[in-house]
Design a protein around this motif. Structure first.
Motif, PDB file in Angstrom:
ATOM      1  N   GLN A 358      43.877  46.406  46.393  1.00  0.00           N
ATOM      2  CA  GLN A 358      43.268  45.094  46.630  1.00  0.00           C
ATOM      3  C   GLN A 358      41.772  45.217  46.899  1.00  0.00           C
ATOM      4  OE1 GLN A 358      45.225  42.911  49.786  1.00  0.00           O
ATOM      5  NE2 GLN A 358      45.839  41.316  48.343  1.00  0.00           N
ATOM      6  N   ARG A 359      41.376  46.313  47.499  1.00  0.00           N
ATOM      7  CA  ARG A 359      39.963  46.540  47.812  1.00  0.00           C
ATOM      8  C   ARG A 359      39.199  47.113  46.603  1.00  0.00           C
ATOM      9  NH1 ARG A 359      38.387  47.265  53.429  1.00  0.00           N
ATOM     10  NH2 ARG A 359      40.105  46.826  54.885  1.00  0.00           N
ATOM     11  N   GLY A 360      39.888  47.311  45.492  1.00  0.00           N
ATOM     12  CA  GLY A 360      39.208  47.736  44.276  1.00  0.00           C
ATOM     13  C   GLY A 360      39.303  49.205  43.937  1.00  0.00           C
ATOM     14  N   TRP A 361      40.075  49.974  44.694  1.00  0.00           N
ATOM     15  CA  TRP A 361      40.222  51.395  44.410  1.00  0.00           C
ATOM     16  C   TRP A 361      41.269  51.613  43.322  1.00  0.00           C
ATOM     17  CZ3 TRP A 361      36.717  54.560  46.413  1.00  0.00           C
ATOM     18  CH2 TRP A 361      36.054  54.188  47.594  1.00  0.00           C
ATOM     19  N   THR A 362      41.098  52.673  42.541  1.00  0.00           N
ATOM     20  CA  THR A 362      42.077  53.042  41.516  1.00  0.00           C
ATOM     21  C   THR A 362      42.915  54.194  42.032  1.00  0.00           C
ATOM     22  OG1 THR A 362      40.603  52.371  39.734  1.00  0.00           O
ATOM     23  CG2 THR A 362      42.398  53.877  39.164  1.00  0.00           C
TER      24      THR A 362
END
Length: 368
Positions: A358-362
């Motif tokens: 959700q915070r944009g990490w893969t």
């Protein structure tokens, strides 16, 4: 000397450290930071001066009266230096931090040294690089520190060694010298040889093959970069116990090699499978963080190779209220990305993975 941290340490004694390499300098840094009066000495004046310059303690002075002496010298001269320190300071307790304990104890007995003031010890900590330049005050935090008791010294007389270990954040463990040597042969000395032998196979690898090296080969060969001169001494002093570990390993390796030579033979696949399952069983017995026998789940997060990204990831894990149990980093040699393998308790893994995405990490699949 004024104590800058009164009441912040258990040791009441002045401490003299003989030998200012990685372990000696790290002990000095840690105790000095606690406000202990630490004297640093070394056969090499320049080596001693370097350790003092890094903050490991002060130079010897007239009137020094150490209550505890720590001998941190190469294994082949431990007994000689311990005997000399016992004679020079007849009121002091002397310990050494060599990774073999029975050999120096037997040498000291043969010399007729005062064993009522000697307790061998061994902090299970280190780095691939040596010397005072690599020393760290926190090197021993959370690490076992073995106290190798014997029949000539009382618990009360040896208390200062335990106090030192506790002041440095280590976990004191009592083993006799023979049990210590058997134990470190299994968990330290034999693995060093195996890692070195495995790493030696890489010498003949092509550049293209070595370019494929991932975390697996890095993990299994990491300690192969250790100092050969020091390890020749360690291995020689504990040779019988190390051989007792390596001989069954050789036999098991022969079984696997025979199976690989004829993989279609009826028993070959079973032999290989049993070797792998036995490895699973062994790994499962290694205690986790703080000696707890817990298994963790790993999440692998892709990180851009630019300043601040790892700090951001760790901060956001903390903001999610998750305690990180372990961290490993790997860089891709071809692209400007890295991979952080985060170990957490199994129940925290799924919520953390969702929060990080959700915070944009893969997130990637963990390598096995």
């Amino acid at each position: 000397m004024t104590d800058p941290h009164p009441g912040d340490h258990r040791l009441a004694e002045q401490v003299r450290i003989v030998g200012s390499g990685l372990l000696g300098a790290s002990i000095g840094l840690g105790l000095s930071a606690k406000g202990v009066d630490v004297i640093v000495d070394d056969a090499s004046p320049s080596t001693r001066s370097l350790a003092i310059a890094y903050g490991a303690g002060r130079a010897p002075a007239a009137g020094d009266a150490p209550g505890l002496i720590v001998v941190a010298v190469p294994p082949d001269v431990v007994a000689e230096v311990v005997a000399a320190e016992l004679e020079r300071f007849p009121e002091a307790l002397v310990t050494d931090v060599a990774s073999v304990k029975l050999f120096p104890l037997e040498q000291l007995r043969a010399r007729g040294a005062d064993l009522s003031r000697y307790l061998g010890s061994h902090p299970m900590a280190g780095r691939e690089r040596g010397g005072a330049v690599s020393a760290r005050a926190d090197l021993f935090v959370g690490r076992p520190w073995i106290l190798a008791g014997h029949d000539r010294i009382s618990y009360r007389r040896a208390a200062a060694v335990e106090h030192m270990a506790l002041d440095l954040g280590a976990v004191p463990i009592q083993l006799d010298a023979a049990e210590h040597d058997r134990s470190v042969a299994l968990v330290s000395h034999a693995p060093q040889l195996v890692a070195s032998l495995l790493a030696s196979r890489l010498r003949d690898g092509s550049a293209s093959a070595l370019g494929l090296a991932g975390q697996g080969v890095r993990d299994t060969t990491r300690i192969a970069g250790s100092n050969p001169e020091l390890w020749v001494q360690i291995l020689g002093a504990n040779a019988a116990e190390i051989a007792a570990v390596l001989k069954p390993l050789r036999d098991e390796l022969d079984v696997v090699i025979a199976a690989l030579d004829d993989p279609e033979a009826p028993a070959s696949r079973r032999a290989i499978a049993e070797a792998l399952v036995a490895g699973n069983d062994g790994v499962a017995r290694i205690p986790g963080k703080h000696g707890q026998d817990k298994r963790y789940t790993s999440l692998v997060v892709k990180i851009d190779d630019r300043p601040g990204q790892l700090a951001r990831l760790l901060t956001e894990i903390g903001e999610e209220g998750v305690n990180m149990e372990d961290l490993r980093l790997e860089h891709s040699p071809e692209t400007k990305v890295g991979f952080a393998e985060i170990s957490v308790l199994p129940e925290a893994a799924h919520p953390l993975a969702a929060a990080l995405e959700q915070r944009g990490w893969t997130l990637m699949e963990a390598e096995r």
